[in-house]
Design an enzyme around this catalytic site. Structure first.
Site, PDB file in Angstrom:
ATOM      1  N   THR A  41      45.340  34.871  40.371  1.00 43.12           N
ATOM      2  CA  THR A  41      45.653  33.448  40.542  1.00 43.12           C
ATOM      3  C   THR A  41      45.708  33.052  42.020  1.00 43.12           C
ATOM      4  O   THR A  41      45.432  31.915  42.371  1.00 43.12           O
ATOM      5  CB  THR A  41      47.022  33.114  39.916  1.00 43.12           C
ATOM      6  OG1 THR A  41      47.986  34.041  40.407  1.00 43.12           O
ATOM      7  CG2 THR A  41      46.972  33.198  38.406  1.00 43.12           C
ATOM      8  N   TYR A 157      49.383  32.757  21.138  1.00 42.75           N
ATOM      9  CA  TYR A 157      48.694  33.910  21.744  1.00 42.75           C
ATOM     10  C   TYR A 157      47.690  34.523  20.761  1.00 42.75           C
ATOM     11  O   TYR A 157      46.530  34.782  21.106  1.00 42.75           O
ATOM     12  CB  TYR A 157      49.751  34.941  22.161  1.00 42.75           C
ATOM     13  CG  TYR A 157      49.207  36.190  22.807  1.00 42.75           C
ATOM     14  CD1 TYR A 157      48.721  36.170  24.118  1.00 42.75           C
ATOM     15  CD2 TYR A 157      49.208  37.405  22.128  1.00 42.75           C
ATOM     16  CE1 TYR A 157      48.241  37.335  24.713  1.00 42.75           C
ATOM     17  CE2 TYR A 157      48.730  38.567  22.716  1.00 42.75           C
ATOM     18  CZ  TYR A 157      48.244  38.520  24.011  1.00 42.75           C
ATOM     19  OH  TYR A 157      47.764  39.679  24.605  1.00 42.75           O
TER      20      TYR A 157
HETATM   21  P1  NDP Z   1      49.691  41.280  33.199  1.00 44.52           P
HETATM   22  O1  NDP Z   1      50.666  40.184  32.947  1.00 44.52           O
HETATM   23  O2  NDP Z   1      50.171  42.592  33.683  1.00 44.52           O
HETATM   24  O3  NDP Z   1      48.542  40.754  34.221  1.00 44.52           O
HETATM   25  C1  NDP Z   1      47.920  39.532  33.965  1.00 44.52           C
HETATM   26  C2  NDP Z   1      46.776  39.356  34.927  1.00 44.52           C
HETATM   27  O4  NDP Z   1      46.133  38.113  34.617  1.00 44.52           O
HETATM   28  C3  NDP Z   1      47.224  39.278  36.374  1.00 44.52           C
HETATM   29  O5  NDP Z   1      46.250  39.895  37.180  1.00 44.52           O
HETATM   30  C4  NDP Z   1      47.262  37.770  36.636  1.00 44.52           C
HETATM   31  O6  NDP Z   1      46.997  37.427  37.984  1.00 44.52           O
HETATM   32  C5  NDP Z   1      46.101  37.295  35.788  1.00 44.52           C
HETATM   33  N1  NDP Z   1      46.215  35.893  35.407  1.00 44.52           N
HETATM   34  C6  NDP Z   1      47.145  35.325  34.598  1.00 44.52           C
HETATM   35  N2  NDP Z   1      46.919  33.999  34.503  1.00 44.52           N
HETATM   36  C7  NDP Z   1      45.824  33.736  35.258  1.00 44.52           C
HETATM   37  C8  NDP Z   1      45.101  32.552  35.572  1.00 44.52           C
HETATM   38  N3  NDP Z   1      45.459  31.354  35.083  1.00 44.52           N
HETATM   39  N4  NDP Z   1      44.034  32.644  36.390  1.00 44.52           N
HETATM   40  C9  NDP Z   1      43.676  33.840  36.929  1.00 44.52           C
HETATM   41  N5  NDP Z   1      44.310  34.999  36.659  1.00 44.52           N
HETATM   42  C10 NDP Z   1      45.370  34.936  35.840  1.00 44.52           C
HETATM   43  O7  NDP Z   1      48.871  41.430  31.821  1.00 44.52           O
HETATM   44  P2  NDP Z   1      48.244  42.726  31.106  1.00 44.52           P
HETATM   45  O8  NDP Z   1      47.579  43.569  32.101  1.00 44.52           O
HETATM   46  O9  NDP Z   1      49.259  43.295  30.209  1.00 44.52           O
HETATM   47  O10 NDP Z   1      47.150  42.021  30.154  1.00 44.52           O
HETATM   48  C11 NDP Z   1      45.798  41.900  30.519  1.00 44.52           C
HETATM   49  C12 NDP Z   1      45.029  41.404  29.307  1.00 44.52           C
HETATM   50  O11 NDP Z   1      45.200  42.318  28.237  1.00 44.52           O
HETATM   51  C13 NDP Z   1      45.480  40.040  28.791  1.00 44.52           C
HETATM   52  O12 NDP Z   1      44.391  39.281  28.362  1.00 44.52           O
HETATM   53  C14 NDP Z   1      46.372  40.406  27.609  1.00 44.52           C
HETATM   54  O13 NDP Z   1      46.401  39.377  26.662  1.00 44.52           O
HETATM   55  C15 NDP Z   1      45.652  41.635  27.089  1.00 44.52           C
HETATM   56  N6  NDP Z   1      46.493  42.512  26.301  1.00 44.52           N
HETATM   57  C16 NDP Z   1      47.588  43.140  26.832  1.00 44.52           C
HETATM   58  C17 NDP Z   1      48.364  43.977  26.055  1.00 44.52           C
HETATM   59  C18 NDP Z   1      49.548  44.714  26.564  1.00 44.52           C
HETATM   60  O14 NDP Z   1      50.231  45.381  25.751  1.00 44.52           O
HETATM   61  N7  NDP Z   1      49.877  44.668  27.827  1.00 44.52           N
HETATM   62  C19 NDP Z   1      48.040  44.190  24.638  1.00 44.52           C
HETATM   63  C20 NDP Z   1      46.874  43.500  24.180  1.00 44.52           C
HETATM   64  C21 NDP Z   1      46.137  42.696  24.993  1.00 44.52           C
HETATM   65  P3  NDP Z   1      48.181  37.322  39.100  1.00 44.52           P
HETATM   66  O15 NDP Z   1      48.473  38.697  39.555  1.00 44.52           O
HETATM   67  O16 NDP Z   1      47.593  36.508  40.177  1.00 44.52           O
HETATM   68  O17 NDP Z   1      49.354  36.668  38.449  1.00 44.52           O
END
Ligand code: NDP
Length: 251
Positions: A41, A157
């Site tokens: 972000t 979600y």
């Molecule tokens: P985190 O919350 O650890 O990280 C989220 C990431 O997404 C960060 O890099 C954040 O950037 C970025 N992000 C969030 N909003 C935006 C935006 N509006 N624009 C650009 N970047 C954005 O999440 P996870 O690593 O846990 O999840 C990653 C993916 O995996 C997601 O799609 C989630 O739905 C999916 N997932 C996760 C699971 C889990 O158990 N953890 C299970 C199943 C799916 P910044 O650092 O700048 O905030």
């Protein structure tokens, strides 16, 4: 190994590459010899993370809200100027705003759909024309097991994650003739900031439902993404691959 898999020097753009699963994916792609554009972000933070991960010729950080269509179009153009054609796209950025449905606020519905589903669409749209022209490309969308099974307290979600699956399958059908593959990876319960705040009783109840008996690591998801971006998966498209320790067995 990376030469065998056809990944050396190829450029991938990973959204949400600054933390959690996206950072794990970025590390795995770099280890396979790819170049990576990391999108978070905040551009300053993304640049800092990229610098921690490797030299600027190999990994660069960019800031952009994935839900902002114009910002995504400009960002993809900028990455093209800086680093060249985007060979592979990983739509990983995602958020949760959980709560039981009767209390779900419309802004929480809108924001989750905007980031998770529209964000995925925005990046697919911005890279597709180039991939079609070059008759080569790989797109991987990070969905979730709850997009396949549903989950109480996550209506917004789960809907956004199920939407990514419909997008993946439809786009795979449109782009197959141009040698562009589109697949989804559906993680289960992975240890990241997103899951860090779960109460201990919820965490241990979830563990009981996981045959492999542990939560996943970002590296577990990254290994499957790596496969889907490599030559090893040349005949795989329109698929949803679960990385969930066996907590759901679908298909
Ligand atoms: P985190 O919350 O650890 O990280 C989220 C990431 O997404 C960060 O890099 C954040 O950037 C970025 N992000 C969030 N909003 C935006 C935006 N509006 N624009 C650009 N970047 C954005 O999440 P996870 O690593 O846990 O999840 C990653 C993916 O995996 C997601 O799609 C989630 O739905 C999916 N997932 C996760 C699971 C889990 O158990 N953890 C299970 C199943 C799916 P910044 O650092 O700048 O905030």
């Amino acid at each position: 190994m990376s030469k065998v898999l056809g990944m050396e020097g190829k450029l991938a753009l990973v959204t949400g590459g600054t933390r959690g699963i996206g950072r794990g994916i970025t590390e795995a792609l770099l280890a396979a010899g790819m170049r990576v554009a990391v999108v978070g972000t905040d551009s300053e933070r993304s640049v800092k993370v990229a610098a921690e991960l490797g030299p600027v010729e190999q990994v660069r950080g960019y800031g952009c809200d994935v839900s902002d269509t114009e910002a995504v179009t400009s960002l993809v153009a900028l990455v093209g100027e800086d680093l060249g054609d985007i060979d592979c796209l990983v739509n990983n950025a995602g958020i949760t705003r959980d709560g039981i449905y009767i209390r779900l606020k419309s802004e929480d519905w809108d924001r989750v759909m905007a980031v998770n589903l529209t964000g995925t669409h925005n990046f697919c749209k911005a890279v597709t024309r180039g991939m079609m022209k070059r008759r080569a490309g790989r797109i991987v969308n990070i969905t979730s097991v709850v997009g396949q099974t549903g989950n109480a307290g996550q209506v917004n979600y789960a809907a956004s994650k199920a939407g990514q699956i419909g997008l993946t399958k439809s786009l795979a059908r449109e782009l197959g003739a141009r040698n562009v593959t589109v697949n989804a990876v559906a993680p289960g319960f992975i240890q990241t900031d997103m899951t860090a705040d779960l109460p201990e009783d919820v965490r241990s109840a979830m563990l009981e439902g996981i045959p492999l008996g542990r939560l996943g690591d970002p590296a577990d998801v990254a290994a499957v993404v790596l496969f889907l971006l490599s030559d090893a998966s040349a005949y795989v498209t329109g698929q949803v691959i679960g990385v969930n320790g066996g907590m759901a067995m679908i298909g």
